[in-house]
Design a protein around this motif. Sequence first.
Motif, mmCIF file in Angstrom:
data_model
loop_
_atom_site.group_PDB
_atom_site.id
_atom_site.type_symbol
_atom_site.label_atom_id
_atom_site.label_comp_id
_atom_site.label_asym_id
_atom_site.label_seq_id
_atom_site.Cartn_x
_atom_site.Cartn_y
_atom_site.Cartn_z
ATOM 1 N N CYS A 71 0.855 -1.187 0.000
ATOM 2 C CA CYS A 71 0.000 0.000 0.000
ATOM 3 C C CYS A 71 0.889 1.234 0.000
ATOM 4 N N ALA A 72 0.661 2.117 -0.961
ATOM 5 C CA ALA A 72 1.452 3.348 -1.058
ATOM 6 C C ALA A 72 0.806 4.493 -0.300
ATOM 7 N N GLY A 73 -0.126 4.184 0.588
ATOM 8 C CA GLY A 73 -0.733 5.208 1.430
ATOM 9 C C GLY A 73 -1.943 5.846 0.796
ATOM 10 N N VAL A 74 -2.265 7.038 1.259
ATOM 11 C CA VAL A 74 -3.414 7.782 0.751
ATOM 12 C C VAL A 74 -3.136 8.216 -0.691
ATOM 13 N N ASN A 114 3.791 -7.339 0.803
ATOM 14 C CA ASN A 114 4.381 -7.949 -0.384
ATOM 15 C C ASN A 114 5.296 -7.018 -1.164
ATOM 16 N N GLY A 115 5.277 -5.721 -0.842
ATOM 17 C CA GLY A 115 6.106 -4.781 -1.592
ATOM 18 C C GLY A 115 6.113 -3.427 -0.918
ATOM 19 N N PHE A 116 6.077 -2.356 -1.715
ATOM 20 C CA PHE A 116 6.137 -0.999 -1.176
ATOM 21 C C PHE A 116 5.061 -0.779 -0.114
ATOM 22 N N ALA A 117 5.461 -0.261 1.038
ATOM 23 C CA ALA A 117 4.532 0.166 2.087
ATOM 24 C C ALA A 117 4.978 1.555 2.508
#
Length: 277
Positions: A71-74, A114-117
């Motif tokens: 999740c890349a956030g908002v 699983n990836g970018f957070a």
Amino acid sequence: MTISNPPQDVVDVPLVLLEFLSDGVARITLNRPEKRNAMSRQARKELIEALDRCRGAARVIVLTGAGPAFCAGVDLKEVDAAGPAQNALDGDHPWIAVQETIRRHPAIVIAAVNGFALGGGVTLINSADLALASASAEIGMPEIGFGLYPGLAGPSTQLRLGPKRAAWMVLTGRRISGRTAQEWGLVNLAVDPAELQDEALALAVDIAQHDAVTLTWCKKALWEVPMHITDWTAALEYGENVGTQIRSRTSAVGDGLSAFAQGRRNPGQGAGGGRHG
């Protein structure tokens, strides 16, 4: 959001996927891979709807992302389009509602990173009860680069990590790997990317063996102590009360003691730490 009746079916909605995988286990997948699963208003709404559908139907929920990101956030483009008066970067209250839904949910929530957070993705990790990460995941708070303190990711990380490590993430904007996140205690375990989903589901199945009422009250206790109760005696008294609440709501305690007396093993009894424990 429409949900088909058979528990094995995959439920497809535009921005969130909900699967009931086995007895007591569900998986929610954030499904905006082209946007690195950035959370728009609609995505937040659908995530809460998916969590609500899991009430009473799942003891454990695995929360993960589709594609290369957790999740890349908002959704920053949506924030920018809303204009300064609606700027959500310094404290997005609907995003708080998502975190509280996770935190107060009766099921145990496992983040499978699983990836970018980034930004709000870190907040999701912190709101989950347990977290596993791909060793190559990139986790960080970019808000300092926008001239902001990370309004939700910052405090939730400060409650989870030691002060110097939290300060590093808040002040530098640099990302840490899944391996470093494990070393720092931001996640429970970092694994090879190809193993992440299998490991998360195996953990979920293992936890889902336990009584639903007991799991819910254990989750409540884990959020209460030391988040709210820090006094030693008060914490022990609270723990005793949790036991009383469990015994008044389920026969699991008596059943477990009877099984033990008869030489039968209860779930988890005599088990080792597993592959990575």
